[in-house]
Design an enzyme around this catalytic site. Structure first.
Site, short mmCIF file in Angstrom:
data_model
loop_
_atom_site.label_atom_id
_atom_site.label_comp_id
_atom_site.label_asym_id
_atom_site.label_seq_id
_atom_site.Cartn_x
_atom_site.Cartn_y
_atom_site.Cartn_z
N ASP A 82 33.77 4.45 -33.90
CA ASP A 82 35.15 4.80 -33.53
C ASP A 82 35.74 3.74 -32.59
OD1 ASP A 82 37.43 6.29 -33.40
OD2 ASP A 82 36.63 7.82 -32.06
N GLY A 83 37.03 3.54 -32.70
CA GLY A 83 37.74 2.67 -31.75
C GLY A 83 38.28 1.38 -32.35
N ASN A 84 38.24 1.27 -33.66
CA ASN A 84 38.77 0.03 -34.30
C ASN A 84 40.25 -0.16 -33.98
OD1 ASN A 84 36.29 -0.12 -35.49
ND2 ASN A 84 36.97 0.28 -37.57
N GLY A 85 41.02 0.95 -34.08
CA GLY A 85 42.46 0.87 -33.85
C GLY A 85 42.77 0.49 -32.40
N TRP B 178 40.84 -1.08 -30.33
CA TRP B 178 40.41 -2.48 -30.11
C TRP B 178 41.54 -3.43 -30.49
CZ3 TRP B 178 40.02 -6.89 -33.00
CH2 TRP B 178 39.21 -7.91 -32.50
N ARG C 123 46.15 -2.73 -36.64
CA ARG C 123 44.94 -1.90 -36.72
C ARG C 123 43.94 -2.49 -37.72
NH1 ARG C 123 44.84 3.14 -35.07
NH2 ARG C 123 43.47 3.75 -36.76
N HIS D 81 39.63 -3.02 -37.99
CA HIS D 81 38.67 -2.62 -39.03
C HIS D 81 37.86 -3.83 -39.51
CE1 HIS D 81 40.25 1.36 -39.00
NE2 HIS D 81 41.38 1.08 -39.60
N SER E 213 36.02 9.23 -43.41
CA SER E 213 35.87 10.68 -43.48
C SER E 213 36.84 11.26 -44.51
CB SER E 213 36.16 11.31 -42.11
OG SER E 213 37.54 11.22 -41.84
N LEU F 154 14.62 -0.35 -44.32
CA LEU F 154 15.64 0.47 -43.64
C LEU F 154 16.43 1.21 -44.71
CD1 LEU F 154 17.28 1.07 -40.92
CD2 LEU F 154 18.82 -0.71 -41.69
N LEU G 222 32.06 15.63 -32.94
CA LEU G 222 31.28 15.34 -34.15
C LEU G 222 32.19 15.02 -35.34
CD1 LEU G 222 28.17 17.63 -34.69
CD2 LEU G 222 28.30 15.16 -34.77
C1 FPP Z 1 37.41 4.60 -36.68
O1 FPP Z 1 38.28 3.85 -35.89
C2 FPP Z 1 36.93 3.82 -37.80
C3 FPP Z 1 37.21 4.05 -39.11
C4 FPP Z 1 38.06 5.15 -39.57
C5 FPP Z 1 36.70 3.17 -40.19
C6 FPP Z 1 35.33 2.63 -40.02
C7 FPP Z 1 35.24 1.41 -40.83
C8 FPP Z 1 34.64 0.26 -40.45
C9 FPP Z 1 33.86 0.12 -39.23
C10 FPP Z 1 34.83 -0.95 -41.27
C11 FPP Z 1 33.97 -1.25 -42.41
C12 FPP Z 1 32.77 -0.42 -42.69
C13 FPP Z 1 31.83 -0.76 -43.62
C14 FPP Z 1 30.71 0.14 -43.93
C15 FPP Z 1 31.90 -2.03 -44.34
P1 FPP Z 1 39.79 4.29 -35.72
O2 FPP Z 1 40.60 3.54 -36.71
O3 FPP Z 1 39.88 5.77 -35.81
O4 FPP Z 1 40.08 3.79 -34.27
P2 FPP Z 1 41.04 4.45 -33.19
O5 FPP Z 1 40.49 5.83 -32.91
O6 FPP Z 1 40.89 3.54 -32.03
O7 FPP Z 1 42.42 4.48 -33.77
#
Ligand code: FPP
Length: 235
Positions: free
Chosen positions: A15-18, A20, A28, A32, A60, A126, A190
Site C-alpha cells: 500500500d502507498g503507491n499513490g 508516494w 499516481r 505503481h 483487489s 519460493l 486487512l
Molecule cells: C496500493 O497503493 C497498491 C495497488 C492498488 C496496486 C499494487 C500494484 C503494484 C505494487 C504494482 C505492480 C505489481 C505487480 C505484481 C507487478 P494505492 O494506489 O492504494 O496507494 P495510496 O493508498 O497511497 O493511494
C-alpha cells in the site's frame, strides 16, 4: 515459522503507491511503476532469507472501482512484469501462482498468467502467489457454494464440514496459512485479504510507502515477527 525464526509464509498488502507519487508531485501511475520495482526486490529478498511462500495483494476486487486510466495502467504493468520477469523468475526457482477472479482480467493477461504458471510450475525455491482481482469474502462465498452443491448432490453431510475442509475449498488450497502479514503505508486494515487464512497470522504494519520498501524493511518486519511468541490461543 522455521527453526531460524524466518516465517515460512509472508503475505504483503502493498500500500502507498499513490501517496508516494503525490509526495513527489507525480502522477499516481508513477507510484505503481516504482511499486513494481519494489515487487522485484521483495521477491528476491524473500528468496534470499529463506521464506518459502510469498503472497502479494496486487489488485483487489474493489480496485475495479478506480478510474479506468489507472486500471488500464495497472493492467499494462502486470502485462509488462509477467512478460519481462518470466525468465528471471524461472531462473531464480520461483513457482508463480495466482488467486482471484482471473476471468475478469483482459484476455491476453489471462493467457500470460497461464504461461507464467506453466513455465514455473516445476520450481520450488519460493512459491509466489499473486492475488489479482482478489477478494477474500467472495472467495469464501465460492467455497460455501461448492460445499452447498456437494450437500445437494448427496455427496456430503453438513456435519462432515470442518475447518480443514473449508480451507481445501479456498483458492489457497495447498498453500499454508501466512505466518506474517505485512502492510505498508501506515494503514492498519486487512482490506478483504486472506480473512480466513489469517486467523493466527502475526500482523506487522510499517509506515514505509510500498515503492520505498527495501530488504531492510523486510528484515525489520521479520525481526518483529521473530520477537513475538505465538501461542495459537493456548497458554
Ligand atoms: C496500493 O497503493 C497498491 C495497488 C492498488 C496496486 C499494487 C500494484 C503494484 C505494487 C504494482 C505492480 C505489481 C505487480 C505484481 C507487478 P494505492 O494506489 O492504494 O496507494 P495510496 O493508498 O497511497 O493511494
Amino acid at each position: 515459522m522455521t527453526e531460524t525464526g524466518i516465517p515460512n509464509h509472508i503475505a504483503i498488502i502493498m500500500d502507498g503507491n499513490g501517496r508516494w507519487a503525490k509526495k513527489r508531485s507525480l502522477q499516481r501511475l508513477r507510484g505503481h511503476e516504482k511499486g513494481a520495482d519494489a515487487v522485484r526486490d521483495a521477491v528476491k529478498g524473500c528468496a534470499e532469507i529463506g521464506v518459502r511462500y510469498l503472497t502479494l495483494y496486487a489488485f483487489s476486487s474493489e480496485n475495479w472501482n478506480r478510474p479506468i486510466e489507472e486500471i488500464n495502467h495497472l493492467m499494462g504493468l502486470f502485462r509488462f512484469f509477467f512478460k519481462k520477469e518470466m525468465k528471471a523468475l524461472c531462473d531464480a526457482g520461483v513457482n508463480v501462482k495466482f488467486i482471484g477472479n482471473i476471468n475478469k482480467l483482459p484476455d491476453d493477461i489471462q493467457v500470460l498468467i497461464k504461461e507464467v504458471c506453466e513455465a514455473t510450475k516445476g520450481n520450488s525455491k519460493l512459491i509466489l502467489t499473486i492475488a489479482l482481482s482478489y477478494g477474500s469474502q467472495s472467495e469464501i462465498v465460492g467455497a460455501m457454494k461448492s460445499l452447498g452443491e456437494k450437500i445437494k448432490a448427496g455427496e456430503l453431510e453438513p456435519n462432515e464440514i470442518d475447518e480443514d475442509m473449508i480451507s481445501r475449498y479456498l483458492e489457497t488450497d495447498g498453500i499454508p496459512d501466512p505466518d506474517l502479514l505485512i502492510r505498508t503505508s501506515g494503514e492498519k486494515r486487512l482490506s478483504n485479504f486472506l480473512l480466513w487464512q489469517c486467523a493466527y497470522t502475526e500482523f506487522v504494519f510499517l509506515d514505509v510507502l510500498w515503492p520505498d520498501f527495501q530488504k531492510a524493511d523486510l528484515q525489520v518486519a521479520v525481526e518483529e515477527y521473530a520477537s513475538r511468541q505465538r501461542r495459537y490461543g493456548a497458554l
